[in-house]
Design a protein around this motif. Structure first.
Motif, PDB file in Angstrom:
ATOM      1  N   ARG A 165      49.555  53.386  35.971  1.00 29.42           N
ATOM      2  CA  ARG A 165      49.470  51.975  35.569  1.00 29.42           C
ATOM      3  C   ARG A 165      48.975  51.108  36.725  1.00 29.42           C
ATOM      4  NH1 ARG A 165      54.415  48.083  33.318  1.00 29.42           N
ATOM      5  NH2 ARG A 165      53.186  46.161  33.263  1.00 29.42           N
ATOM      6  N   SER A 166      49.580  51.274  37.901  1.00 30.43           N
ATOM      7  CA  SER A 166      49.158  50.486  39.065  1.00 30.43           C
ATOM      8  C   SER A 166      47.720  50.823  39.452  1.00 30.43           C
ATOM      9  CB  SER A 166      50.096  50.744  40.248  1.00 30.43           C
ATOM     10  OG  SER A 166      51.414  50.310  39.953  1.00 30.43           O
ATOM     11  N   GLY A 167      47.369  52.110  39.358  1.00 29.21           N
ATOM     12  CA  GLY A 167      46.004  52.512  39.661  1.00 29.21           C
ATOM     13  C   GLY A 167      45.005  51.868  38.723  1.00 29.21           C
ATOM     14  N   GLY A 168      45.368  51.776  37.450  1.00 30.25           N
ATOM     15  CA  GLY A 168      44.495  51.121  36.479  1.00 30.25           C
ATOM     16  C   GLY A 168      44.291  49.652  36.797  1.00 30.25           C
ATOM     17  N   GLU A 169      45.357  48.995  37.266  1.00 27.01           N
ATOM     18  CA  GLU A 169      45.246  47.574  37.634  1.00 27.01           C
ATOM     19  C   GLU A 169      44.312  47.390  38.829  1.00 27.01           C
ATOM     20  OE1 GLU A 169      49.313  46.588  38.305  1.00 27.01           O
ATOM     21  OE2 GLU A 169      49.776  46.295  36.174  1.00 27.01           O
ATOM     22  N   ILE A 170      44.412  48.307  39.792  1.00 26.96           N
ATOM     23  CA  ILE A 170      43.535  48.225  40.965  1.00 26.96           C
ATOM     24  C   ILE A 170      42.083  48.420  40.559  1.00 26.96           C
ATOM     25  CG2 ILE A 170      42.912  49.357  43.138  1.00 26.96           C
ATOM     26  CD1 ILE A 170      45.490  47.582  43.186  1.00 26.96           C
ATOM     27  N   MET A 171      41.820  49.370  39.686  1.00 28.35           N
ATOM     28  CA  MET A 171      40.446  49.616  39.252  1.00 28.35           C
ATOM     29  C   MET A 171      39.899  48.437  38.457  1.00 28.35           C
ATOM     30  SD  MET A 171      39.615  52.256  40.767  1.00 28.35           S
ATOM     31  CE  MET A 171      37.945  52.131  40.096  1.00 28.35           C
ATOM     32  N   GLU A 172      40.747  47.764  37.696  1.00 31.80           N
ATOM     33  CA  GLU A 172      40.304  46.586  36.953  1.00 31.80           C
ATOM     34  C   GLU A 172      39.890  45.476  37.927  1.00 31.80           C
ATOM     35  OE1 GLU A 172      39.110  44.094  34.059  1.00 31.80           O
ATOM     36  OE2 GLU A 172      39.599  46.230  33.877  1.00 31.80           O
ATOM     37  N   ILE A 173      40.641  45.311  39.018  1.00 37.16           N
ATOM     38  CA  ILE A 173      40.275  44.313  40.036  1.00 37.16           C
ATOM     39  C   ILE A 173      38.927  44.670  40.652  1.00 37.16           C
ATOM     40  CG2 ILE A 173      40.873  43.388  42.309  1.00 37.16           C
ATOM     41  CD1 ILE A 173      43.823  43.620  41.475  1.00 37.16           C
ATOM     42  N   LEU A 174      38.723  45.951  40.964  1.00 37.79           N
ATOM     43  CA  LEU A 174      37.444  46.369  41.551  1.00 37.79           C
ATOM     44  C   LEU A 174      36.293  46.132  40.583  1.00 37.79           C
ATOM     45  CD1 LEU A 174      38.378  49.675  43.446  1.00 37.79           C
ATOM     46  CD2 LEU A 174      38.030  47.383  44.394  1.00 37.79           C
ATOM     47  N   ARG A 175      36.519  46.404  39.299  1.00 37.00           N
ATOM     48  CA  ARG A 175      35.463  46.157  38.314  1.00 37.00           C
ATOM     49  C   ARG A 175      35.122  44.667  38.247  1.00 37.00           C
ATOM     50  NH1 ARG A 175      38.074  50.550  35.527  1.00 37.00           N
ATOM     51  NH2 ARG A 175      39.564  49.132  34.566  1.00 37.00           N
ATOM     52  N   GLU A 176      36.136  43.819  38.302  1.00 35.16           N
ATOM     53  CA  GLU A 176      35.897  42.377  38.268  1.00 35.16           C
ATOM     54  C   GLU A 176      35.135  41.918  39.518  1.00 35.16           C
ATOM     55  OE1 GLU A 176      39.763  40.696  37.831  1.00 35.16           O
ATOM     56  OE2 GLU A 176      39.965  41.281  35.715  1.00 35.16           O
ATOM     57  N   LEU A 177      35.487  42.472  40.666  1.00 42.57           N
ATOM     58  CA  LEU A 177      34.784  42.116  41.904  1.00 42.57           C
ATOM     59  C   LEU A 177      33.316  42.545  41.831  1.00 42.57           C
ATOM     60  CD1 LEU A 177      37.552  43.082  44.480  1.00 42.57           C
ATOM     61  CD2 LEU A 177      36.676  40.770  44.060  1.00 42.57           C
ATOM     62  N   HIS A 178      33.076  43.699  41.218  1.00 44.25           N
ATOM     63  CA  HIS A 178      31.694  44.141  41.041  1.00 44.25           C
ATOM     64  C   HIS A 178      30.929  43.191  40.130  1.00 44.25           C
ATOM     65  CE1 HIS A 178      28.763  46.630  38.608  1.00 44.25           C
ATOM     66  NE2 HIS A 178      28.209  46.522  39.791  1.00 44.25           N
ATOM     67  N   GLU A 179      31.567  42.761  39.060  1.00 42.21           N
ATOM     68  CA  GLU A 179      30.916  41.825  38.132  1.00 42.21           C
ATOM     69  C   GLU A 179      30.582  40.503  38.816  1.00 42.21           C
ATOM     70  OE1 GLU A 179      33.574  41.526  34.858  1.00 42.21           O
ATOM     71  OE2 GLU A 179      33.147  43.558  34.111  1.00 42.21           O
ATOM     72  N   GLU A 180      31.353  40.176  39.860  1.00 41.81           N
ATOM     73  CA  GLU A 180      31.089  38.948  40.610  1.00 41.81           C
ATOM     74  C   GLU A 180      30.005  39.128  41.667  1.00 41.81           C
ATOM     75  OE1 GLU A 180      34.892  37.864  42.173  1.00 41.81           O
ATOM     76  OE2 GLU A 180      35.792  37.626  40.179  1.00 41.81           O
ATOM     77  N   GLY A 181      29.489  40.358  41.801  1.00 39.35           N
ATOM     78  CA  GLY A 181      28.365  40.570  42.704  1.00 39.35           C
ATOM     79  C   GLY A 181      28.635  41.402  43.932  1.00 39.35           C
ATOM     80  N   LYS A 182      29.860  41.899  44.113  1.00 41.30           N
ATOM     81  CA  LYS A 182      30.160  42.728  45.274  1.00 41.30           C
ATOM     82  C   LYS A 182      29.472  44.092  45.159  1.00 41.30           C
ATOM     83  CE  LYS A 182      33.122  40.053  47.495  1.00 41.30           C
ATOM     84  NZ  LYS A 182      32.758  39.437  48.786  1.00 41.30           N
TER      85      LYS A 182
END
Length: 227
Positions: A178-195
């Protein structure tokens, strides 16, 4: 998109006692600004060695490496330190938080090395912690937080200075699903923002979040494959 990372013929030798070990064997790799790339491989395959070289934490034995058009291998140590500080955010499996500092102070720490004023550091740290959903945990120390929360503090620390590149080495390795999934969701959002994100993992299901997947085996890189 412009090319941000280019590696050609990267080789790395280590000496273990009297034995010479080749950790990387002629690696060619490139990444464009805004890409999300995963490198998958078993323990000992060379993927963390590659990340250390991409992050200017280590230098190759041979080869060529350019980061944002800068020839990294010709840079003096002071310049390499500046590159690490300004262009790269690091996220590690082990969090690497300072136990005696609270979340905000941990996030501020690398900003001190950039010579930022205290008010500016506090503002950036608060923004980064809010970005990862920890606005209400700013004054908590690592031992007062779960593993997932500690990793989110580590991500906030990595993004606070707004570097263009994030290097994540097994960011979910010490977390439950569950925690790992939350971390990956944050990374996906950061990528969508251009990282630009380079993710190192042994887990194909984690790598599936990336746009491209490369495979590391015995110091050699194959791929990338579109996903």
């Amino acid at each position: 998109m412009e090319e941000l990372i280019r590696m050609e013929g990267i080789t790395k030798w280590y000496r273990r006692g009297e034995t010479l070990v080749k950790a990387l064997d002629g690696v060619d790799f490139s990444a464009r600004a805004g890409e999300f790339i995963a490198i998958v491989g078993a323990s000992g395959s060379g993927k963390s060695t590659m990340m250390n070289i991409v992050g200017c934490l280590d230098l190759p034995t041979a080869g060529r490496y350019e980061l944002d058009s800068c020839d990294v291998l010709s840079c003096p140590e002071k310049k390499l330190s500046e590159i690490r500080n300004k262009k790269i955010g690091f996220i590690f499996q082990g969090f690497h938080l300072i136990p005696g500092l609270n979340a905000a102070e941990n996030v501020e720490l690398p900003l001190i090395y950039r010579g930022m004023s205290r008010p500016e550091r506090r503002e950036l740290a608060a923004d980064a912690l809010e970005r990862v959903g920890l606005k209400n945990r700013m004054n908590h120390r690592p031992n007062q937080m779960s593993g997932g929360q500690q990793q989110r503090v580590a991500i906030a620390r990595a993004i606070a200075a707004r570097p263009p590149v994030l290097l994540a080495d097994e960011p979910t390795g010490n977390l439950d699903s569950r925690s790992g999934g939350e971390i990956m969701e944050i990374l996906r959002e950061l990528h969508e923002e251009g990282k630009t994100i380079l993710l190192i993992t042994h887990d194909p299901s984690v790598a599936a979040s990336a746009q491209r997947v490369c495979t590391m085996s015995d110091g050699r890189l194959s791929g990338p494959e579109q996903v």
